[in-house]
Scaffold this motif. Structure first.
Motif: not given
Length: 325
Positions: A42, A47-48, A51, A55, A67, A69, A94
């Motif tokens: 994260p 990762d950003t 997310r 959303q 999400v 990891n 991802t």
């Protein structure tokens, strides 16, 4: 925005044409929460993005999004987990450029990087940026090249590890500039940034969102945006061509894929709903603040990007004699 709208139109049209032939499993999709697997820890750029997109896509999909990891093996653990997942659209991978780098560098991957997945879309992209320690006596790329040529083997570029985007960016710069710059691999972006600020290494080529906070605080000096056009968040920083290295164009992108065998109507639904999420003003605002630009292309266009990236990084790795097990 035009690419997102165009891809939405294509996806909706395709869905209408195939509605009569949709399997029962596809007709009921999604029937439970959709998981976006991130093969890294994260907090990073990948990762950003996952997310933000998860959303945003939750509303159009009509189910909760999660999400997860799945870290380890420089991404291999997460990639493998999705390759083994049920091909029903409820588990997405991802993806980013390290996947295409590994595809050309690691002959022993426990899946086929070309045939193991079906691409859904390339969600976002942003350029890489070359940054240096502010104490380095070079304020332009030309000055940096002159400094390195006058001092071969005396300066260092850091990376987040062998075969990462930061490693390949440094090797690409070395090749184009014809300089002797020593590679120092670290275990992750955080460690290399810390030593870059401290002056233990002097040069780094990394994704713009990763370096942006340190650039804005004055702890790192940007010399070049590795792109064909200037970045809105760093409008004063020259492009690769303006800096004298037109071949130093290197986009960091994030996309999404599903396991091979996922029904085409499910892939089309995921594409449509992710693109709808990307088109939301709040989503675009959040991405822009990070220096990221929404792409939202079709599955075929995302597949073409994967193929071209694998070919490009394989050639660069071969030229630099980079090998991974």
């Amino acid at each position: 925005m035009l690419s997102i709208v165009r891809a939405l139109v294509v996806a909706v049209a395709a869905g209408a044409l195939t509605a009569a032939a949709v399997p029962a499993s596809a007709q009921t999709f999604p029937s439970r929460p959709v998981t976006f697997v991130v093969p890294f820890a994260p907090g990073g750029s990948t990762d950003t993005v996952a997310r933000i997109v998860a959303q945003a896509a939750g509303g159009p999909l009509g189910v909760p999004t999660v999400v997860e990891n799945r870290t380890g093996g420089a991404g291999v653990v997460g990639w493998s987990a999705v390759a083994r997942a049920a091909p029903d659209g409820h588990t997405l991978l991802t993806l980013e450029m390290s996947f295409t780098i590994a595809a050309g560098l690691i002959p022993t991957l426990p899946f086929d990087p070309r045939k193991g997945f079906v691409q859904v879309t390339t969600a976002v992209e942003n350029p890489h940026v070359m940054v240096v320690n502010p104490d380095l006596p070079a304020k332009t790329v030309a000055e940096l090249i002159a400094l390195l040529k006058a001092n071969p083997g005396k300066y260092f570029f850091g990376s987040g590890g062998n075969g990462t985007n930061t490693h390949m960016g440094g090797e690409l710069f070395k090749s184009l500039a014809g300089v002797d710059l020593v590679h120092v691999p670290y275990r992750g972006a955080g460690a290399v940034l810390q030593d870059l600020v401290a002056g233990q290494v002097q040069v780094l080529v990394t994704s713009l969102p990763t370096a942006l906070p340190l650039i804005q605080s004055g702890k790192l000096r940007p010399l070049m945006v590795a792109a064909a056009k200037r970045s809105p968040v760093l409008p004063e920083v020259p492009t690769a061509a303006e800096a004298g290295l037109p071949g130093m164009v290197m986009n960091f992108w994030v996309g999404f894929a599903v396991p091979a065998g996922t029904p085409a109507p499910v892939v089309a639904r995921l594409n449509t709903d992710i693109l709808a999420g990307l088109a939301q003003p709040d989503t675009r605002k959040r991405l822009a603040e990070l220096g990221m630009e929404p792409v939202g292309n079709t599955p075929a266009e995302a597949e073409a990007l994967i193929e071209s990236e694998i070919a490009r990084w394989s050639a660069i790795a071969k030229a630099a004699n980079i090998k991974m097990q």
